[in-house]
Design a protein around this motif. Structure first.
Motif, PDB file in Angstrom:
ATOM      1  N   ARG A 124     -19.283  18.065  40.399  1.00  0.00           N
ATOM      2  CA  ARG A 124     -17.851  17.915  40.688  1.00  0.00           C
ATOM      3  C   ARG A 124     -17.444  16.493  41.119  1.00  0.00           C
ATOM      4  O   ARG A 124     -16.368  16.029  40.724  1.00  0.00           O
ATOM      5  N   PRO A 125     -18.235  15.778  41.933  1.00  0.00           N
ATOM      6  CA  PRO A 125     -17.805  14.435  42.358  1.00  0.00           C
ATOM      7  C   PRO A 125     -17.469  13.497  41.203  1.00  0.00           C
ATOM      8  O   PRO A 125     -16.627  12.603  41.351  1.00  0.00           O
ATOM      9  N   TRP A 126     -18.126  13.671  40.046  1.00  0.00           N
ATOM     10  CA  TRP A 126     -17.848  12.794  38.905  1.00  0.00           C
ATOM     11  C   TRP A 126     -16.414  12.964  38.399  1.00  0.00           C
ATOM     12  O   TRP A 126     -15.875  12.043  37.765  1.00  0.00           O
ATOM     13  N   CYS A 127     -15.800  14.086  38.667  1.00  0.00           N
ATOM     14  CA  CYS A 127     -14.453  14.358  38.137  1.00  0.00           C
ATOM     15  C   CYS A 127     -13.380  13.524  38.823  1.00  0.00           C
ATOM     16  O   CYS A 127     -12.238  13.452  38.334  1.00  0.00           O
ATOM     17  N   ASN A 226     -14.511  23.216  35.465  1.00  0.00           N
ATOM     18  CA  ASN A 226     -13.492  23.847  36.308  1.00  0.00           C
ATOM     19  C   ASN A 226     -12.634  22.809  37.009  1.00  0.00           C
ATOM     20  O   ASN A 226     -11.407  22.972  37.133  1.00  0.00           O
ATOM     21  N   ALA A 227     -13.263  21.745  37.488  1.00  0.00           N
ATOM     22  CA  ALA A 227     -12.515  20.694  38.183  1.00  0.00           C
ATOM     23  C   ALA A 227     -11.574  19.969  37.231  1.00  0.00           C
ATOM     24  O   ALA A 227     -10.451  19.595  37.617  1.00  0.00           O
ATOM     25  N   TYR A 228     -12.006  19.768  36.001  1.00  0.00           N
ATOM     26  CA  TYR A 228     -11.143  19.137  34.995  1.00  0.00           C
ATOM     27  C   TYR A 228     -10.060  20.087  34.490  1.00  0.00           C
ATOM     28  O   TYR A 228      -9.059  19.640  33.926  1.00  0.00           O
ATOM     29  N   GLY A 229     -10.279  21.395  34.641  1.00  0.00           N
ATOM     30  CA  GLY A 229      -9.329  22.378  34.138  1.00  0.00           C
ATOM     31  C   GLY A 229      -9.321  22.471  32.624  1.00  0.00           C
ATOM     32  O   GLY A 229      -8.270  22.598  31.995  1.00  0.00           O
TER      33      GLY A 229
END
Length: 302
Positions: A124-127, A226-229
């Motif tokens: 997730r941090p990469w997003c 999920n973080a990018y949607g």
């Protein structure tokens, strides 16, 4: 006098021979130290892995960038005993492998050798890096002017518009595309090509054992998706999205039903549904992608 000259020559000969023996002894010590250090740092095991793997250039890159700069591999590691290598031979081989890798990778993704010590696991941090623009002013002409006029027409009609993305860096497209490919089981984490400046470990590799954790890799990819949607939307390869060229805009549009809007030909239209709004956008040269990516508009609909 003659005795003195003979004695001098004898002393010089002894010194010369002693020097040669000492040099030979020091060379043996250096080779032994190199072999010992290789074994202690796991380099020997890493070399055997590269020699036996079918990964070719990718494995050589791992080897070339994981080895401390003062150690080496022979110009042809398959034909030499690693313990007999000199630092010059090692550096020569590393440089050759980097050059071959750079020359062999063409297309959209620039190649950069990655350092095992410098890799950060995917997740997730990469997003939250390589963030996109949400400003229509960052688009390029003529699409920038067309999009601005379309947005102004909607806002004047009382339609709510929220811009979520205009220009998207290729680095972000790279992360989005390959996280989605891994999450959908369409790409193996270990086969994802590197991208210059992005030191990401897609495989969640155990640096000591050189083993990948596939479960962690897939879980991290899903977290990124999920973080990018982007669970259910198409994502283009880096360098193939209109966003990468500032010729696309993502907009969340609401409150358009029943509103009257002016199109590019200065004609007033009543918007009954989204099909009507799509037609108005097309009059401005802003083309809707389709229901698969309902927020995406671009210069050509792609």
């Amino acid at each position: 006098m003659e005795t003195q000259r003979f004695g001098g020559r004898l002393i010089r000969e002894i010194l010369i021979r002693h020097g040669a023996a000492e040099k030979h002894r020091m060379d043996r010590i250096r080779r032994l130290k190199t072999t010992t250090i290789m074994r202690l740092t796991g380099f020997y095991r890493l070399l055997k892995y590269v020699q036996s793997t079918s990964a070719g250039v990718s494995a050589a890159l791992l080897l070339a960038t994981a080895v401390p700069a003062s150690y080496a591999i022979a110009a042809n590691p398959l034909t030499r005993d690693p313990s007999q290598l000199t630092p010059a031979q090692i550096m020569q081989y590393i440089d050759e492998q980097k050059a071959k890798a750079a020359a062999g990778k063409t297309g959209d993704a620039p190649v950069s050798p990655l350092s095992l010590q410098g890799l950060e696991p995917s997740g997730r941090p990469w997003c939250f890096r390589y963030m996109p623009s949400t400003r229509s002013g960052d688009l390029v002409e003529p699409f920038r002017g067309n999009a601005a006029r379309f947005i102004a027409a909607m806002q004047q009609a009382g339609i709510r518009v929220v811009i979520t993305t205009t220009y998207r860096p290729r680095e972000r497209s790279y992360l989005m595309y390959y996280s989605l490919q891994i999450a959908r089981d369409k790409e193996r984490p270990a086969s994802v090509p590197p991208w210059r400046g992005i030191d990401i470990d897609w495989s969640h590799r155990d640096r000591d054992q050189l083993k990948a954790d596939l479960a962690k890799a897939k879980s991290a990819a899903r977290d990124m998706v999920n973080a990018y949607g982007i669970n259910s939307v198409p994502v283009s390869r880096p360098g193939r999205s209109a966003h990468n060229f500032a010729q696309a805009i993502d907009m969340v549009i609401s409150g358009y039903a029943g509103k009257t809007i002016v199109d590019a030909q200065k004609k007033s239209r009543t918007v009954q549904n989204f099909i009507d709004l799509k037609a108005v956008g097309a009059s401005y040269g802003v083309i809707w992608y389709g229901p698969e990516d309902s927020v995406h508009w671009s210069v050509d609909g792609n």
